[in-house]
Write a protein that holds these residues in place. Structure first.
Motif, mmCIF file in Angstrom:
data_model
loop_
_atom_site.group_PDB
_atom_site.id
_atom_site.type_symbol
_atom_site.label_atom_id
_atom_site.label_comp_id
_atom_site.label_asym_id
_atom_site.label_seq_id
_atom_site.Cartn_x
_atom_site.Cartn_y
_atom_site.Cartn_z
ATOM 1 N N MET A 1 0.848 -1.197 0.000
ATOM 2 C CA MET A 1 0.000 0.000 0.000
ATOM 3 C C MET A 1 0.883 1.248 0.000
ATOM 4 N N SER A 2 0.429 2.264 -0.680
ATOM 5 C CA SER A 2 1.210 3.505 -0.750
ATOM 6 C C SER A 2 1.209 4.223 0.596
ATOM 7 N N ILE A 3 2.202 5.068 0.806
ATOM 8 C CA ILE A 3 2.242 5.979 1.948
ATOM 9 C C ILE A 3 1.126 7.008 1.757
ATOM 10 N N ARG A 4 0.369 7.234 2.834
ATOM 11 C CA ARG A 4 -0.796 8.125 2.712
ATOM 12 C C ARG A 4 -0.568 9.417 3.506
ATOM 13 N N VAL A 5 -0.639 10.541 2.798
ATOM 14 C CA VAL A 5 -0.478 11.846 3.434
ATOM 15 C C VAL A 5 -1.837 12.519 3.512
ATOM 16 N N GLY A 6 -2.218 12.955 4.711
ATOM 17 C CA GLY A 6 -3.471 13.676 4.884
ATOM 18 C C GLY A 6 -3.205 15.163 5.010
ATOM 19 N N VAL A 7 -3.924 15.966 4.227
ATOM 20 C CA VAL A 7 -3.748 17.417 4.263
ATOM 21 C C VAL A 7 -5.037 18.040 4.773
ATOM 22 N N ILE A 8 -4.928 18.854 5.815
ATOM 23 C CA ILE A 8 -6.111 19.547 6.316
ATOM 24 C C ILE A 8 -6.192 20.901 5.632
ATOM 25 N N GLY A 9 -7.290 21.117 4.925
ATOM 26 C CA GLY A 9 -7.467 22.348 4.150
ATOM 27 C C GLY A 9 -7.412 22.044 2.671
ATOM 28 N N GLY A 10 -8.395 22.563 1.915
ATOM 29 C CA GLY A 10 -8.518 22.191 0.500
ATOM 30 C C GLY A 10 -8.159 23.289 -0.475
ATOM 31 N N GLY A 11 -7.293 24.218 -0.071
ATOM 32 C CA GLY A 11 -6.944 25.334 -0.946
ATOM 33 C C GLY A 11 -5.859 24.991 -1.946
ATOM 34 N N GLN A 12 -5.299 26.046 -2.563
ATOM 35 C CA GLN A 12 -4.326 25.807 -3.637
ATOM 36 C C GLN A 12 -3.024 25.198 -3.135
ATOM 37 N N LEU A 13 -2.692 25.382 -1.857
ATOM 38 C CA LEU A 13 -1.453 24.767 -1.368
ATOM 39 C C LEU A 13 -1.606 23.252 -1.324
ATOM 40 N N ALA A 14 -2.769 22.792 -0.869
ATOM 41 C CA ALA A 14 -3.041 21.351 -0.912
ATOM 42 C C ALA A 14 -3.054 20.864 -2.353
ATOM 43 N N ARG A 15 -3.697 21.635 -3.224
ATOM 44 C CA ARG A 15 -3.764 21.265 -4.640
ATOM 45 C C ARG A 15 -2.375 21.070 -5.219
ATOM 46 N N MET A 16 -1.471 22.003 -4.911
ATOM 47 C CA MET A 16 -0.153 21.948 -5.531
ATOM 48 C C MET A 16 0.748 20.882 -4.920
ATOM 49 N N MET A 17 0.301 20.251 -3.832
ATOM 50 C CA MET A 17 1.024 19.073 -3.334
ATOM 51 C C MET A 17 0.716 17.842 -4.201
ATOM 52 N N GLU A 33 -12.744 22.168 3.448
ATOM 53 C CA GLU A 33 -13.789 22.911 4.136
ATOM 54 C C GLU A 33 -15.137 22.746 3.452
ATOM 55 N N GLN A 34 -15.108 22.617 2.127
ATOM 56 C CA GLN A 34 -16.367 22.464 1.384
ATOM 57 C C GLN A 34 -16.106 21.744 0.069
ATOM 58 N N GLU A 35 -17.184 21.418 -0.625
ATOM 59 C CA GLU A 35 -17.083 20.757 -1.928
ATOM 60 C C GLU A 35 -16.441 21.694 -2.958
ATOM 61 N N GLY A 36 -15.787 21.094 -3.950
ATOM 62 C CA GLY A 36 -15.360 21.863 -5.120
ATOM 63 C C GLY A 36 -14.202 22.804 -4.884
ATOM 64 N N MET A 37 -13.441 22.606 -3.818
ATOM 65 C CA MET A 37 -12.315 23.502 -3.568
ATOM 66 C C MET A 37 -11.143 23.212 -4.504
ATOM 67 N N SER A 38 -10.119 24.049 -4.352
ATOM 68 C CA SER A 38 -8.993 24.002 -5.280
ATOM 69 C C SER A 38 -8.335 22.621 -5.323
ATOM 70 N N ALA A 39 -8.305 21.930 -4.185
ATOM 71 C CA ALA A 39 -7.625 20.626 -4.118
ATOM 72 C C ALA A 39 -8.543 19.468 -4.504
ATOM 73 N N ASN A 341 -2.921 27.252 -12.575
ATOM 74 C CA ASN A 341 -4.328 27.671 -12.479
ATOM 75 C C ASN A 341 -4.945 26.890 -11.326
ATOM 76 N N TYR A 342 -5.459 27.618 -10.322
ATOM 77 C CA TYR A 342 -5.927 26.935 -9.114
ATOM 78 C C TYR A 342 -7.349 26.390 -9.244
ATOM 79 N N GLY A 343 -7.952 26.563 -10.426
ATOM 80 C CA GLY A 343 -9.298 26.029 -10.605
ATOM 81 C C GLY A 343 -10.354 26.756 -9.782
ATOM 82 N N LYS A 344 -10.120 28.037 -9.519
ATOM 83 C CA LYS A 344 -11.092 28.841 -8.758
ATOM 84 C C LYS A 344 -11.775 29.829 -9.702
ATOM 85 N N ASP A 345 -12.969 30.229 -9.357
ATOM 86 C CA ASP A 345 -13.644 31.246 -10.160
ATOM 87 C C ASP A 345 -12.971 32.598 -9.943
#
Lengths: 381, 381
Positions: A1-17, A33-39, A341-345
Motif C-alpha cells: 500500500m502507498s504511503i498516505r499523506v493527509g492534508v487539512i485544508g482544500g486550498g491551492q497549497l493542498a492542490r499543488m502538493m 472545508e467544502q465541496e469543489g475547492m482548489s484541491a 491555475n488553481y481552478g477557482k472562479d
C-alpha cells in the motif's frame, strides 16, 4: 500500500502538493472545508477542521497529517498527538505561527532580529509605544490575520478601538501586538524545509513584492543577495526552524531595512506563496520538499535551474470568463511561461493562479512573467 | 467549468498527465481497464476500450479524447469521430501506429528512410527476403507488439511458423513484416508535438538504451548529436507528424547506422518512455505538451534546464517490499535524483518507475541516475 499523506485544508497549497505526490507515488487525501475547492483533484473528504472527532476520523485514513493553512485549533492538534497521530508541523510549532504575540516573544527570547514590539491592552499602552516610535506604528491582531488582514498602520492610539473592544470579549488576554513601522528597502523571504530527524535545507532567499499586503511578485534569488545577505537570511531561518521544532516548509518573511539589517516580519509553517517559483525554478519544489519533510524522508537538492526565476501572482483573473479562456493568447505569446491555475472562479483580489518564468536575463524574465500574468487578467500585472 | 480531457487507458502515461493537468487547471478523466491502475489518482471510470458504447458514454463527460496507449480499435475511434467527438490523435494517424505494415508502407511512400522491408505471407516469401539480406532479418507481427513483444530476429525462414499459422486465422491479410537486420551504432528517439492547427515543436533528439527490447536508459540530448544528426532527426519527425496528421506527442524511434544514416524503427503516437526525461529536464514536459497539443493550445518552449538529463527506468523493483521502502536510502544518497513511482506492485521486468537526473557533467549525471535506480531495485541498473 502507498504511503498516505493527509492534508487539512482544500486550498491551492493542498492542490499543488498533488503533482509532487503523484511523482513520488504517495497517496494524498484532503480534508476540505467544502465541496469543489482548489484541491478537489485529490481524494477529498469534506469536514470541519475545528471539530476534533472529524479530524481524528480523517487521520485514521492516513499515515501523517499536514496542513494547507495554520488555522487548526490547538485542542484539535493536541487530540491528534494524544491519539498517536503523526502531525507535522506539530502543535508547539504551530502555536507560534498561530499567535503573533507568542511569535514575537519566542523570536525575542531566541535573540533573533525583530522590529521593536509591545503587547498592548488599551489605548494608554498603545499611546506609550507610539510616543517612543515617532507617533506611528503597525498594530496587528494576534490571531487570524493573513494577506494584509488584521494589520493596520496607525498614527494615533485611538485607531484600533474596534479591535480592543473585540479582544476584550474573547479569551486571548485582550492584547494586541504593536510594532515599530520599519523603514525598509524591500521585503525578502527565506524558505527552508526541516524534517523531524533534524535535517534543514534552505532555498535561496527571494525578494517579494507586496501590493496592499498581498504577495504580487517574487524574484528568485533576491537580486544582489549573494554573500552576507543570503547567509544572514539563511541563518535566521535555520535558527527559527530548529529552535521552534518546525517540520515541513517554513517561510520567514523579512524586511531589509534602509540601514541594512534584516528583521523578521512574519512566519508561515507550510508551503508559501513566496516559494511557488520553486515549482519551475528549483530542482526540488517546495511542495515535494514539504511532503518529504513531513514524512521524515531525506530532503532534495534546492539548486536553481537558471540564474533567475520570477513568479507573478494572478490576482483577480479575467473580468469575464475563466483563466483558461485566455490560454490561446497567453500560451501563444509566452512559450516560456509556466501557468498555474488553481481552478477557482475569478473574483477581484482573489489569488486564482500564478505564472513562473525562468531564464538568465532578469529583465526578460520579469517582463515575460508580468506580461503573461496580465494576459491572464491579473489586476496586479 | 474546467476544460475536461479524457484519457483512454489507465497506465503510467495517463498517470503522468495528472501533474500537468493539475498545473493548468484541466479536469482529467481516465477510462481505465481495471480498478487500481497507475492513473487511479485521476477521476477514473472502469470500462472496456474495445466497446464503442462504453467509450462513447465516457466521451460525453469530456471535451477531448486522447490515449495512454494505441490499442483502441479503429471501429471505436471511427464511432467517436462520427459522433462529433474530438479525438487526438485521430483514427487515420493511429491506424499507422497500430499496424506496422501500414506504417512501413506510408513511410516508404513519404520517401522517409526505413530499413529494407517486405510483406511476407509464408515461408517462401520470407526465405526470398532473407536470401537477399545475408540470411537474417527481423520479423514483426503487424499488430499488438510493444516492449520487444511481437519482434523476433530470425536466421531462417521457418522460425516464425507459429505466427504465420496464427495470422492465417485472423482478418489482417495473414501477412508479417520482415525487415533487414540493421547494423546500428546506437538507437535514438526524436519526439515532437503537433497540434491540430499545424504547429509542430520538437525536443532535442535523445539516445535510448534498450535491454531485451525494453527501454532501460535515455540520455538527453544524444551525445554528439548537435548539428547534422539533430537536424536530420528533427526533419524526419516533423515530416512524419505533418504528413500523417499526428496530433499530440509523436515519438520516432531511430537507428543510427554504422554507416551514419538514420533509419526509422518505430513510431508511437502518445507520450513515450524516451520522453520521460522532459519532466525534470525540459521547460515543457511531454505530458504538458501532449495536453496542450490535443486541446489545440499553443505549444510550450522545449529548451533544457541543464546540459544533460538522464532517465533510467526502474524495471522490476525491489524483490521484497515496495519502491517507497527504499526512499530513505535513495533520497538520502541522491538528493539530485527525481524519483517517479508509478504506484505499481514490483514484478520482474515490469516498469514500475524511473529516475531523472539533470546536470552539466554527463558522467556524473549518468552515475547518479543509475545508482538511484539501482537502490530502487532496478534490474537494469
Amino acid at each position: 500500500m502507498s504511503i498516505r499523506v493527509g492534508v487539512i485544508g482544500g486550498g491551492q497549497l493542498a492542490r499543488m502538493m498533488v503533482p509532487a505526490a503523484v511523482n513520488l507515488g504517495l497517496d494524498i487525501r484532503v480534508l476540505a472545508e467544502q465541496e469543489g475547492m482548489s484541491a478537489r483533484l485529490a481524494t477529498v473528504e469534506v469536514g470541519d477542521y475545528r471539530d476534533a472527532d472529524t479530524v481524528l476520523a480523517f487521520a485514521e485514513t492516513v499515515d501523517v497529517i499536514t496542513f494547507d493553512h495554520e488555522h487548526v485549533p490547538q485542542h484539535v492538534l493536541r487530540a491528534l498527538v494524544d491519539a498517536g497521530v503523526q502531525v507535522h508541523p506539530g502543535p508547539d510549532a504551530l502555536a507560534v505561527a498561530q499567535d503573533k504575540l507568542l511569535m514575537r516573544e519566542r523570536l525575542t527570547e531566541l535573540g533573533l532580529p525583530v522590529p521593536d514590539w509591545a503587547r498592548v491592552h488599551d489605548q494608554e499602552e498603545l499611546a506609550a509605544f507610539l510616543a517612543e516610535h515617532g507617533g506611528k506604528g503597525v498594530v496587528k491582531t494576534p490571531r487570524g490575520g493573513y494577506d494584509g488582514k488584521g494589520v493596520r498602520v496607525v498614527h494615533g492610539p485611538n485607531e484600533v478601538d474596534d479591535w480592543f473592544t473585540a479582544l476584550s470579549e474573547d479569551a486571548n488576554g485582550g492584547a494586541l501586538l504593536v510594532e515599530e513601522l520599519v523603514s525598509f528597502r524591500r521585503e525578502l523571504a527565506q524558505l527552508v524545509a526541516r524534517r523531524p530527524s533534524g535535517e534543514v535545507v534552505p532555498w535561496r532567499v527571494v525578494e517579494t513584492v507586496q501590493l496592499g499586503g498581498v504577495c504580487s511578485e517574487v524574484i528568485a534569488p533576491a537580486p544582489g543577495s549573494a554573500g552576507r545577505l543570503a547567509d544572514t537570511a539563511e541563518e535566521i531561518a535555520v535558527t527559527v526552524a530548529t529552535a521552534l521544532g518546525v517540520t515541513g516548509v517554513l517561510a520567514v518573511e523579512l524586511f531589509e531595512t534602509d540601514d541594512d539589517r534584516l528583521l523578521i516580519n512574519e512566519l508561515a509553517m507550510r508551503p508559501h506563496n513566496s516559494g511557488h517559483w520553486t515549482q519551475d525554478g528549483s530542482v526540488t519544489s517546495q511542495f515535494e520538499q514539504h511532503l518529504r519533510a513531513v514524512l521524515d524522508l531525506p530532503l532534495g537538492w534546492t539548486g536553481c535551474h537558471r540564474d533567475w526565476t520570477v513568479m507573478v501572482n494572478v490576482l483577480g483573473g479575467p473580468a469575464e470568463g475563466t483563466l483558461d479562456d485566455r490560454y490561446p493568447q497567453v500560451l501563444g505569446a509566452h512559450p516560456l511561461a509556466k501557468v498555474h491555475n488553481y481552478g477557482k472562479d475569478p473574483r477581484p483580489g482573489r489569488k486564482v493562479g500564478h505564472v513562473n518564468v525562468a531564464g538568465d536575463d532578469l529583465d526578460d524574465v520579469v517582463y515575460e512573467a508580468r506580461a503573461a500574468a496580465a494576459l491572464l487578467g491579473a489586476e496586479n500585472a
